[in-house]
Scaffold this active site. Sequence first.
Site, PDB file in Angstrom:
ATOM      1  N   GLY A 126       0.834  -1.210   0.000  1.00  0.00           N
ATOM      2  CA  GLY A 126       0.000   0.000   0.000  1.00  0.00           C
ATOM      3  C   GLY A 126       0.863   1.253   0.000  1.00  0.00           C
ATOM      4  N   HIS A 127       1.905   1.221  -0.840  1.00  0.00           N
ATOM      5  CA  HIS A 127       2.815   2.369  -0.926  1.00  0.00           C
ATOM      6  C   HIS A 127       3.754   2.205  -2.114  1.00  0.00           C
ATOM      7  CE1 HIS A 127       5.724  -0.415   0.679  1.00  0.00           C
ATOM      8  NE2 HIS A 127       4.946  -0.638   1.723  1.00  0.00           N
ATOM      9  N   ALA A 128       4.457   3.269  -2.432  1.00  0.00           N
ATOM     10  CA  ALA A 128       5.547   3.238  -3.426  1.00  0.00           C
ATOM     11  C   ALA A 128       6.812   3.725  -2.729  1.00  0.00           C
ATOM     12  CB  ALA A 128       5.205   4.141  -4.610  1.00  0.00           C
ATOM     13  N   ARG A 141       2.680  -0.761  -4.848  1.00  0.00           N
ATOM     14  CA  ARG A 141       2.438  -2.202  -4.734  1.00  0.00           C
ATOM     15  C   ARG A 141       1.529  -2.552  -3.562  1.00  0.00           C
ATOM     16  NH1 ARG A 141       7.642  -2.361  -3.339  1.00  0.00           N
ATOM     17  NH2 ARG A 141       7.552  -0.614  -4.783  1.00  0.00           N
TER      18      ARG A 141
END
Length: 136
Positions: free
Chosen positions: A51-53, A98
Amino acid sequence: MKKQLPELINLPKIDDPRGNLTFIEEENHIPFQIKRVYWIYDVPGGETRGGHAFREQQELIVALSGSFDVEVNHGSGIQRFHLNRSYFGLYIPNGLWRNLDNFSTNAVALVLSSTIYDESDYIRNFEEFLSYTSGR
Ligand code: TYD
Protein backbone atom coordinates in the site's frame (compact mmCIF):
# COMPACT_ATOMS: atom_id res chain seq x y z
CA MET A 1 12.35 9.69 -17.74
CA LYS A 2 11.80 6.06 -18.78
CA LYS A 3 9.35 4.23 -16.52
CA GLN A 4 10.61 0.77 -15.65
CA LEU A 5 8.22 -2.13 -15.28
CA PRO A 6 8.15 -4.98 -12.76
CA GLU A 7 9.73 -8.20 -13.96
CA LEU A 8 9.51 -11.83 -12.91
CA ILE A 9 13.05 -13.21 -12.56
CA ASN A 10 13.66 -16.94 -12.93
CA LEU A 11 16.31 -17.65 -10.28
CA PRO A 12 18.88 -20.46 -10.49
CA LYS A 13 17.49 -23.76 -9.24
CA ILE A 14 19.76 -26.67 -8.39
CA ASP A 15 17.53 -29.74 -8.53
CA ASP A 16 18.65 -32.40 -6.09
CA PRO A 17 16.94 -35.53 -4.80
CA ARG A 18 18.06 -34.38 -1.32
CA GLY A 19 16.11 -31.15 -1.74
CA ASN A 20 16.36 -28.22 -4.14
CA LEU A 21 18.52 -25.11 -3.74
CA THR A 22 18.12 -21.60 -5.09
CA PHE A 23 20.43 -18.62 -4.69
CA ILE A 24 20.65 -14.93 -5.53
CA GLU A 25 23.79 -12.89 -6.17
CA GLU A 26 23.53 -9.12 -6.09
CA GLU A 27 24.12 -7.36 -9.42
CA ASN A 28 24.13 -10.76 -11.14
CA HIS A 29 20.59 -12.12 -10.78
CA ILE A 30 19.16 -8.81 -9.59
CA PRO A 31 20.11 -5.33 -10.82
CA PHE A 32 21.00 -3.82 -7.43
CA GLN A 33 23.18 -4.23 -4.35
CA ILE A 34 21.37 -5.72 -1.37
CA LYS A 35 21.33 -3.34 1.60
CA ARG A 36 18.54 -4.99 3.60
CA VAL A 37 16.55 -8.20 3.83
CA TYR A 38 13.17 -8.50 5.52
CA TRP A 39 10.32 -10.94 5.48
CA ILE A 40 6.58 -10.89 6.03
CA TYR A 41 4.93 -13.88 7.67
CA ASP A 42 2.00 -14.91 9.91
CA VAL A 43 -0.31 -12.87 7.69
CA PRO A 44 -3.94 -13.43 8.75
CA GLY A 45 -6.28 -14.54 5.97
CA GLY A 46 -7.69 -11.65 3.93
CA GLU A 47 -5.04 -9.12 5.00
CA THR A 48 -3.20 -6.80 2.58
CA ARG A 49 0.39 -5.60 2.98
CA GLY A 50 2.21 -2.87 1.08
CA GLY A 51 0.00 0.00 0.00
CA HIS A 52 2.82 2.37 -0.93
CA ALA A 53 5.55 3.24 -3.43
CA PHE A 54 9.22 3.99 -2.88
CA ARG A 55 11.08 6.93 -4.38
CA GLU A 56 14.44 5.13 -4.48
CA GLN A 57 14.08 1.62 -3.12
CA GLN A 58 14.17 -1.29 -5.55
CA GLU A 59 13.04 -4.69 -4.35
CA LEU A 60 12.98 -8.35 -5.17
CA ILE A 61 10.08 -10.28 -3.61
CA VAL A 62 10.21 -14.07 -3.30
CA ALA A 63 7.49 -16.41 -2.02
CA LEU A 64 9.83 -18.52 0.11
CA SER A 65 6.87 -20.53 1.32
CA GLY A 66 3.19 -20.64 0.37
CA SER A 67 1.78 -18.11 -2.07
CA PHE A 68 0.45 -14.57 -2.40
CA ASP A 69 -0.31 -12.00 -5.07
CA VAL A 70 1.55 -8.77 -5.78
CA GLU A 71 -0.31 -6.04 -7.61
CA VAL A 72 1.94 -3.36 -9.07
CA ASN A 73 0.60 -0.03 -10.29
CA HIS A 74 3.00 1.87 -12.52
CA GLY A 75 0.83 4.90 -13.04
CA SER A 76 -0.22 3.98 -16.57
CA GLY A 77 -1.35 0.42 -15.78
CA ILE A 78 -1.67 -2.37 -13.23
CA GLN A 79 0.02 -5.78 -13.30
CA ARG A 80 -0.87 -8.63 -10.98
CA PHE A 81 1.58 -11.44 -10.20
CA HIS A 82 0.88 -14.70 -8.37
CA LEU A 83 4.02 -15.82 -6.52
CA ASN A 84 4.02 -19.47 -5.46
CA ARG A 85 7.51 -20.81 -6.26
CA SER A 86 10.67 -20.02 -4.28
CA TYR A 87 12.76 -19.94 -7.49
CA PHE A 88 10.89 -16.95 -8.91
CA GLY A 89 11.51 -13.40 -7.73
CA LEU A 90 9.46 -10.36 -8.61
CA TYR A 91 11.71 -7.37 -9.27
CA ILE A 92 9.97 -4.06 -8.59
CA PRO A 93 11.85 -0.93 -9.70
CA ASN A 94 11.55 2.23 -7.64
CA GLY A 95 8.59 4.54 -8.16
CA LEU A 96 5.84 1.91 -8.41
CA TRP A 97 2.87 1.34 -6.08
CA ARG A 98 2.44 -2.20 -4.73
CA ASN A 99 -0.09 -4.23 -2.73
CA LEU A 100 0.47 -7.78 -1.48
CA ASP A 101 -2.67 -9.86 -0.82
CA ASN A 102 -4.25 -13.29 -1.17
CA PHE A 103 -1.72 -14.77 1.29
CA SER A 104 -1.98 -18.53 1.79
CA THR A 105 -1.57 -20.14 5.19
CA ASN A 106 2.13 -20.16 6.21
CA ALA A 107 3.13 -17.82 3.36
CA VAL A 108 6.52 -16.17 3.78
CA ALA A 109 7.39 -13.16 1.59
CA LEU A 110 11.15 -12.57 1.47
CA VAL A 111 12.11 -9.06 0.35
CA LEU A 112 15.60 -8.02 -0.78
CA SER A 113 15.93 -4.25 -0.77
CA SER A 114 18.38 -1.87 -2.41
CA THR A 115 18.20 0.55 0.54
CA ILE A 116 18.17 0.49 4.30
CA TYR A 117 14.86 1.40 5.94
CA ASP A 118 14.01 5.08 5.48
CA GLU A 119 10.45 6.22 6.08
CA SER A 120 11.03 9.36 4.00
CA ASP A 121 11.50 7.12 0.93
CA TYR A 122 7.86 5.95 1.19
CA ILE A 123 4.93 7.45 -0.69
CA ARG A 124 1.96 6.19 1.33
CA ASN A 125 -0.72 8.43 -0.17
CA PHE A 126 -2.14 7.15 -3.47
CA GLU A 127 -3.05 10.62 -4.79
CA GLU A 128 0.50 11.74 -4.06
CA PHE A 129 1.80 8.67 -5.91
CA LEU A 130 -0.31 9.52 -8.98
CA SER A 131 1.00 13.07 -9.15
CA TYR A 132 4.56 11.84 -8.45
CA THR A 133 4.43 9.25 -11.24
CA SER A 134 2.79 11.57 -13.78
CA GLY A 135 5.63 14.04 -13.25
CA ARG A 136 8.45 11.50 -13.75
P1 TYD B 1 5.80 -1.36 5.76
O1 TYD B 1 6.96 -1.24 4.83
O2 TYD B 1 4.72 -0.32 5.67
O3 TYD B 1 5.11 -2.79 5.60
P2 TYD B 1 4.66 -3.52 4.24
O4 TYD B 1 5.64 -4.57 4.04
O5 TYD B 1 3.30 -4.03 4.49
O6 TYD B 1 4.69 -2.51 3.15
O7 TYD B 1 6.37 -1.44 7.24
C1 TYD B 1 5.53 -1.70 8.34
C2 TYD B 1 6.19 -1.11 9.59
O8 TYD B 1 7.44 -1.73 9.82
C3 TYD B 1 6.44 0.38 9.48
O9 TYD B 1 6.11 0.96 10.74
C4 TYD B 1 7.93 0.50 9.26
C5 TYD B 1 8.48 -0.76 9.89
N1 TYD B 1 9.65 -1.27 9.16
C6 TYD B 1 10.90 -1.14 9.70
O10 TYD B 1 11.09 -0.59 10.80
N2 TYD B 1 11.99 -1.61 9.02
C7 TYD B 1 11.86 -2.22 7.82
O11 TYD B 1 12.86 -2.67 7.21
C8 TYD B 1 10.54 -2.35 7.25
C9 TYD B 1 10.33 -3.01 5.92
C10 TYD B 1 9.47 -1.86 7.96
